[in-house]
Design a protein around this motif. Structure first.
Motif, PDB file in Angstrom:
ATOM      1  N   VAL A 115       0.847  -1.184   0.000  1.00  0.00           N
ATOM      2  CA  VAL A 115       0.000   0.000   0.000  1.00  0.00           C
ATOM      3  C   VAL A 115       0.889   1.244   0.000  1.00  0.00           C
ATOM      4  N   THR A 116       0.703   2.079  -1.021  1.00  0.00           N
ATOM      5  CA  THR A 116       1.436   3.334  -1.125  1.00  0.00           C
ATOM      6  C   THR A 116       0.521   4.471  -0.708  1.00  0.00           C
ATOM      7  N   THR A 117       1.033   5.335   0.166  1.00  0.00           N
ATOM      8  CA  THR A 117       0.261   6.499   0.596  1.00  0.00           C
ATOM      9  C   THR A 117       1.094   7.763   0.433  1.00  0.00           C
ATOM     10  N   ASP A 118       0.403   8.857   0.163  1.00  0.00           N
ATOM     11  CA  ASP A 118       1.027  10.171   0.194  1.00  0.00           C
ATOM     12  C   ASP A 118       0.569  10.853   1.471  1.00  0.00           C
ATOM     13  N   VAL A 119       1.534  11.329   2.239  1.00  0.00           N
ATOM     14  CA  VAL A 119       1.273  11.979   3.515  1.00  0.00           C
ATOM     15  C   VAL A 119       1.568  13.466   3.353  1.00  0.00           C
ATOM     16  N   ALA A 120       0.681  14.307   3.877  1.00  0.00           N
ATOM     17  CA  ALA A 120       0.893  15.756   3.834  1.00  0.00           C
ATOM     18  C   ALA A 120       0.621  16.347   5.212  1.00  0.00           C
ATOM     19  N   PHE A 121       1.497  17.238   5.631  1.00  0.00           N
ATOM     20  CA  PHE A 121       1.302  18.002   6.859  1.00  0.00           C
ATOM     21  C   PHE A 121       1.172  19.465   6.442  1.00  0.00           C
ATOM     22  N   LYS A 122       0.087  20.109   6.868  1.00  0.00           N
ATOM     23  CA  LYS A 122      -0.135  21.523   6.556  1.00  0.00           C
ATOM     24  C   LYS A 122      -0.212  22.319   7.848  1.00  0.00           C
ATOM     25  N   ASP A 123       0.078  23.601   7.743  1.00  0.00           N
ATOM     26  CA  ASP A 123      -0.037  24.469   8.917  1.00  0.00           C
ATOM     27  C   ASP A 123      -1.465  25.011   9.003  1.00  0.00           C
ATOM     28  N   ALA A 124      -1.714  25.864   9.982  1.00  0.00           N
ATOM     29  CA  ALA A 124      -3.064  26.394  10.213  1.00  0.00           C
ATOM     30  C   ALA A 124      -3.564  27.239   9.045  1.00  0.00           C
ATOM     31  N   ASP A 125      -2.650  27.788   8.239  1.00  0.00           N
ATOM     32  CA  ASP A 125      -3.031  28.590   7.078  1.00  0.00           C
ATOM     33  C   ASP A 125      -3.211  27.756   5.817  1.00  0.00           C
ATOM     34  N   GLY A 126      -3.008  26.442   5.938  1.00  0.00           N
ATOM     35  CA  GLY A 126      -3.157  25.564   4.780  1.00  0.00           C
ATOM     36  C   GLY A 126      -1.907  25.417   3.934  1.00  0.00           C
ATOM     37  N   GLN A 127      -0.787  26.028   4.375  1.00  0.00           N
ATOM     38  CA  GLN A 127       0.472  25.871   3.645  1.00  0.00           C
ATOM     39  C   GLN A 127       1.067  24.508   3.945  1.00  0.00           C
ATOM     40  N   THR A 128       1.592  23.858   2.926  1.00  0.00           N
ATOM     41  CA  THR A 128       2.212  22.546   3.103  1.00  0.00           C
ATOM     42  C   THR A 128       3.554  22.705   3.802  1.00  0.00           C
ATOM     43  N   VAL A 129       3.715  21.957   4.891  1.00  0.00           N
ATOM     44  CA  VAL A 129       4.941  21.978   5.673  1.00  0.00           C
ATOM     45  C   VAL A 129       5.824  20.786   5.302  1.00  0.00           C
ATOM     46  N   MET A 130       5.201  19.621   5.074  1.00  0.00           N
ATOM     47  CA  MET A 130       5.952  18.418   4.730  1.00  0.00           C
ATOM     48  C   MET A 130       5.089  17.515   3.864  1.00  0.00           C
ATOM     49  N   THR A 131       5.728  16.842   2.915  1.00  0.00           N
ATOM     50  CA  THR A 131       5.082  15.773   2.165  1.00  0.00           C
ATOM     51  C   THR A 131       6.024  14.581   2.161  1.00  0.00           C
ATOM     52  N   ALA A 132       5.443  13.391   2.053  1.00  0.00           N
ATOM     53  CA  ALA A 132       6.237  12.163   1.988  1.00  0.00           C
ATOM     54  C   ALA A 132       5.383  11.067   1.365  1.00  0.00           C
ATOM     55  N   ARG A 133       6.048  10.059   0.875  1.00  0.00           N
ATOM     56  CA  ARG A 133       5.362   8.880   0.344  1.00  0.00           C
ATOM     57  C   ARG A 133       5.797   7.682   1.177  1.00  0.00           C
ATOM     58  N   THR A 134       4.824   6.855   1.548  1.00  0.00           N
ATOM     59  CA  THR A 134       5.130   5.633   2.297  1.00  0.00           C
ATOM     60  C   THR A 134       4.758   4.423   1.459  1.00  0.00           C
ATOM     61  N   LEU A 135       5.433   3.327   1.717  1.00  0.00           N
ATOM     62  CA  LEU A 135       5.076   2.037   1.138  1.00  0.00           C
ATOM     63  C   LEU A 135       5.061   1.038   2.282  1.00  0.00           C
ATOM     64  N   ASP A 136       3.886   0.482   2.565  1.00  0.00           N
ATOM     65  CA  ASP A 136       3.741  -0.503   3.631  1.00  0.00           C
ATOM     66  C   ASP A 136       3.407  -1.853   3.025  1.00  0.00           C
ATOM     67  N   HIS A 137       4.059  -2.898   3.544  1.00  0.00           N
ATOM     68  CA  HIS A 137       3.831  -4.278   3.106  1.00  0.00           C
ATOM     69  C   HIS A 137       3.023  -4.965   4.203  1.00  0.00           C
ATOM     70  N   TYR A 138       1.809  -5.413   3.844  1.00  0.00           N
ATOM     71  CA  TYR A 138       0.918  -6.084   4.789  1.00  0.00           C
ATOM     72  C   TYR A 138       0.912  -7.582   4.517  1.00  0.00           C
ATOM     73  N   ALA A 139       0.890  -8.373   5.587  1.00  0.00           N
ATOM     74  CA  ALA A 139       0.790  -9.823   5.507  1.00  0.00           C
ATOM     75  C   ALA A 139      -0.353 -10.280   6.406  1.00  0.00           C
ATOM     76  N   ASP A 140      -0.928 -11.439   6.098  1.00  0.00           N
ATOM     77  CA  ASP A 140      -1.982 -11.998   6.948  1.00  0.00           C
ATOM     78  C   ASP A 140      -1.494 -12.148   8.370  1.00  0.00           C
ATOM     79  N   ARG A 141      -2.377 -11.905   9.331  1.00  0.00           N
ATOM     80  CA  ARG A 141      -2.007 -12.011  10.755  1.00  0.00           C
ATOM     81  C   ARG A 141      -1.622 -13.433  11.162  1.00  0.00           C
ATOM     82  N   GLN A 142      -2.105 -14.445  10.465  1.00  0.00           N
ATOM     83  CA  GLN A 142      -1.851 -15.827  10.839  1.00  0.00           C
ATOM     84  C   GLN A 142      -0.373 -16.219  10.722  1.00  0.00           C
ATOM     85  N   ARG A 143       0.395 -15.500   9.924  1.00  0.00           N
ATOM     86  CA  ARG A 143       1.794 -15.852   9.721  1.00  0.00           C
ATOM     87  C   ARG A 143       2.636 -15.516  10.901  1.00  0.00           C
TER      88      ARG A 143
END
Length: 143
Positions: A115-143
């Protein structure tokens, strides 16, 4: 908050922007981070005018932000990566950050789901402070 039974179900939410709770970045938080990290940059020190939040303090908030936006009940994240971290604007200490996550891709490969996500942090005025992309690998809980 999106709750799904398995990571594949996140496909139905591609493109959605999910907001996480806002966080005020206090002097105490910055002081604690500086003590732990050894960040000696003068713009983060007590007395700096303006005193700014360290970018790496925002980076360590990314996993909590993603977890506040969606939960996968039937799987566990077994690996993660972070890329394309950008800081287009600074955030003053005692400012509030407004985090959000957008699910970009959900890819099934073998027994895993990536799962790829784009993360954004904005300040109170709506200006972007930080952006990043994550990639998470999920596996079944049984493993």
């Amino acid at each position: 908050m999106i709750d799904v039974r398995d990571a594949k179900s996140l496909k139905a939410h591609i493109g959605e922007v999910i907001s996480a709770p806002a966080v005020q970045m206090t002097d105490a938080m910055v002081d604690d981070f500086i003590a732990l990290s050894g960040d000696g940059n003068a713009i983060h020190a007590q007395g700096a005018q303006p005193r700014t939040v360290p970018g790496n303090l925002l980076v360590v908030m990314i996993p909590k932000t993603v977890q506040a936006c969606f939960r996968v009940a039937g799987a566990r994240a077994v690996a993660a990566s972070l890329e394309k971290v950008r800081f287009p604007n600074s955030l003053p200490v005692n400012g509030t950050v407004h985090p959000s996550v957008c699910i970009e891709t959900v890819r099934v490969q073998g027994d895993g789901v990536f799962v790829t996500t784009d993360v954004a942090f904005k300040d109170a005025d709506g200006q972007t402070v930080m952006t990043a992309r994550t990639l998470d690998h999920y596996a079944d809980r049984q493993r």
